[in-house]
Design an enzyme around this catalytic site. Structure first.
Site, PDB file in Angstrom:
ATOM      1  N   TYR A 123       0.794  -1.223   0.000  1.00  0.00           N
ATOM      2  CA  TYR A 123       0.000   0.000   0.000  1.00  0.00           C
ATOM      3  C   TYR A 123       0.832   1.282   0.000  1.00  0.00           C
ATOM      4  O   TYR A 123       0.273   2.375  -0.058  1.00  0.00           O
ATOM      5  CB  TYR A 123      -0.959   0.017   1.195  1.00  0.00           C
ATOM      6  CG  TYR A 123      -2.256  -0.680   0.893  1.00  0.00           C
ATOM      7  CD1 TYR A 123      -2.300  -2.061   0.754  1.00  0.00           C
ATOM      8  CD2 TYR A 123      -3.442   0.031   0.734  1.00  0.00           C
ATOM      9  CE1 TYR A 123      -3.481  -2.708   0.477  1.00  0.00           C
ATOM     10  CE2 TYR A 123      -4.626  -0.614   0.450  1.00  0.00           C
ATOM     11  CZ  TYR A 123      -4.645  -1.979   0.329  1.00  0.00           C
ATOM     12  OH  TYR A 123      -5.822  -2.621   0.040  1.00  0.00           O
ATOM     13  N   LYS A 171       2.831 -14.463   4.899  1.00  0.00           N
ATOM     14  CA  LYS A 171       3.237 -15.399   3.841  1.00  0.00           C
ATOM     15  C   LYS A 171       4.761 -15.491   3.880  1.00  0.00           C
ATOM     16  O   LYS A 171       5.455 -15.321   2.866  1.00  0.00           O
ATOM     17  CB  LYS A 171       2.714 -14.878   2.486  1.00  0.00           C
ATOM     18  CG  LYS A 171       2.831 -15.853   1.337  1.00  0.00           C
ATOM     19  CD  LYS A 171       1.792 -16.941   1.349  1.00  0.00           C
ATOM     20  CE  LYS A 171       2.023 -17.931   0.228  1.00  0.00           C
ATOM     21  NZ  LYS A 171       1.122 -19.086   0.257  1.00  0.00           N
ATOM     22  N   ASP A 204      -2.960 -18.033   3.073  1.00  0.00           N
ATOM     23  CA  ASP A 204      -3.900 -18.867   2.312  1.00  0.00           C
ATOM     24  C   ASP A 204      -4.629 -19.839   3.242  1.00  0.00           C
ATOM     25  O   ASP A 204      -5.837 -20.032   3.139  1.00  0.00           O
ATOM     26  CB  ASP A 204      -3.188 -19.592   1.154  1.00  0.00           C
ATOM     27  CG  ASP A 204      -1.816 -20.142   1.524  1.00  0.00           C
ATOM     28  OD1 ASP A 204      -1.322 -19.836   2.623  1.00  0.00           O
ATOM     29  OD2 ASP A 204      -1.246 -20.894   0.712  1.00  0.00           O
ATOM     30  N   ASP A 228      -6.795  -6.239   4.308  1.00  0.00           N
ATOM     31  CA  ASP A 228      -7.852  -5.715   3.444  1.00  0.00           C
ATOM     32  C   ASP A 228      -8.718  -6.863   2.948  1.00  0.00           C
ATOM     33  O   ASP A 228      -9.950  -6.828   3.038  1.00  0.00           O
ATOM     34  CB  ASP A 228      -7.195  -4.979   2.265  1.00  0.00           C
ATOM     35  CG  ASP A 228      -8.192  -4.405   1.295  1.00  0.00           C
ATOM     36  OD1 ASP A 228      -9.237  -3.911   1.760  1.00  0.00           O
ATOM     37  OD2 ASP A 228      -7.939  -4.454   0.076  1.00  0.00           O
ATOM     38  N   ASP A 232     -12.782  -8.202   4.356  1.00  0.00           N
ATOM     39  CA  ASP A 232     -13.979  -8.322   3.512  1.00  0.00           C
ATOM     40  C   ASP A 232     -14.553  -9.738   3.619  1.00  0.00           C
ATOM     41  O   ASP A 232     -15.771  -9.931   3.689  1.00  0.00           O
ATOM     42  CB  ASP A 232     -13.646  -8.051   2.029  1.00  0.00           C
ATOM     43  CG  ASP A 232     -13.807  -6.583   1.634  1.00  0.00           C
ATOM     44  OD1 ASP A 232     -13.340  -5.724   2.396  1.00  0.00           O
ATOM     45  OD2 ASP A 232     -14.393  -6.302   0.565  1.00  0.00           O
TER      46      ASP A 232
END
Ligand code: NAI
Ligand code: MG
Length: 335
Positions: A123, A171, A204, A228, A232
């Site tokens: 970002y 990750k 994941d 982010d 959601d």
């Protein structure tokens, strides 16, 4: 008590007035300072986040932000104003809770908070293009400083809310110099909080378990982009994006802003759900203005309305109440 209000684009303009009405009911001393930002502002003036808006936001220290539209292709001179505002105000933590709400689309037993690092990762928007536009490169930045800061926020939140576990999501197996650093520093800071359990998932696998067994999660501590996406996803278990609140928090500053965007598919119809922004305003009252009893009143009014089956169309996918009718119910209840 000053509040900078930025409605932004699309449904931001429709739902933010509902939250302002709610805040005026419970905190009549609030002084509202309107300001502008967003894609429409950019079209009009060539500036999506005018310096004046940043000044007003900093003067108030508290911001209520609706949403802004950002195109998914390069536009010279444009970048997402909310990402810029979060950085300009040093709101380094983005708290995104998903709690069961009494609607048929929500999952019972879910009560988690995604604590999203808010200032770095991909970002930072450091993108370059080469090869006549056929090669794009973006920098992913993770620092010890920002990771320590967000990890303390996550653990302090766990202590304040009586939570038992912080799950680090990363990750690091593929990105050991960036996500691996995030993981390592988060574990170091975790030692300061022996009363809270710490564990981890690769992002994941975290996504898999958040879909399969969302009640397993308590606090999810993660870099910006994963936060982010996962917030959601978690919002689906809270009843949908129309119900999902968020708060960007800094040391003495806060920006309340729902998880959802400007929803161009329903903008202008007066049917958007104002719950997400009302609950975001409640988070502002709780965490920034430190008035938990007032925040509890707002949350209770929303829950009572939903328990009665007062829904906007997004909840059941059929005709529902208008944004304004739902907002009036909550405001009247708090009056
Ligand atoms: P979105 O969150 O705007 O909409 C996704 C879906 O959820 C749509 O079907 C929409 O109708 C529905 N929805 C969202 N909020 C709702 C509400 N309050 N009531 C009822 N239904 C609601 O995400 P999308 O469509 O991917 O992005 C649209 C625009 O918003 C893009 O330009 C994007 O850049 C921007 N965006 C801005 C954000 C922000 O300002 N913080 C965050 C996310 C997206
Ligand atoms: Mg998002």
């Amino acid at each position: 008590m000053k509040l900078c209000v930025i409605e932004g684009d699309g449904i931001g303009r429709e739902v933010v007035p509902a939250a302002v009405c709610v805040l005026r009911q419970v905190l009549p001393q609030i002084e509202v300072l309107p300001a502008e930002a967003g894609w429409d502002k950019f079209q009009e003036t060539g500036d999506a986040l005018p310096a004046e808006t940043i000044e007003i936001a900093n003067e108030a220290g508290a911001v209520l932000f609706g949403a802004c539209s950002s195109p998914s292709y390069p536009v010279p001179g444009y970048s997402s104003p909310i990402v810029k505002l979060r950085r300009a105000m040093e709101t380094y933590a983005n708290l995104r809770p998903t709690r069961f709400l009494p609607v048929p689309t929500a999952r019972e037993g879910v009560d988690l908070v995604v604590v999203r690092e808010n200032t770095e990762d991909l970002y930072i928007g450091d993108e370059t293009t080469a090869d006549a536009g056929d090669t794009g490169t973006a920098t992913k930045r993770i620092t010890r400083y920002a990771t320590e800061r967000i990890t303390h926020t996550a653990f302090r939140l766990a202590l304040n809310e009586g939570r038992r576990r912080v799950t680090i999501v990363h990750k690091g197996n593929v990105l050991p110099q960036t996500d691996g650093l995030f993981r390592r520093v988060a574990y170091e800071v975790a030692k300061d909080y022996p009363e809270i359990e710490t564990d981890e998932f690769l992002v994941d696998t975290a996504a898999y378990w958040m879909v399969k067994e969302p009640a397993r999660f308590d606090i999810v501590l993660t870099p910006n982009l994963y936060g982010d996406i996962l917030s959601d996803m978690a919002a689906a278990w809270g009843g949908g994006l129309g119900l999902a609140p968020a708060l960007n928090l800094g040391d003495d500053v806060a920006v309340a802003e729902p998880v959802h965007g400007s929803a161009p598919d329903i903008a202008g119809q007066g049917i958007a759900n104002p719950t997400a922004v009302i609950l975001s305003a409640s988070m502002l009252v709780r965490h920034h203005w430190k008035q938990p009893a007032i925040a509890d009143r707002i949350d209770a009014a929303v829950k009572a309305a939903l328990s009665r089956g007062d829904y906007t169309a997004d909840i059941l996918g059929v005709d529902g109440m208008s944004t304004d009718d739902f907002a009036d119910i909550i405001c009247d209840q708090l009056g």
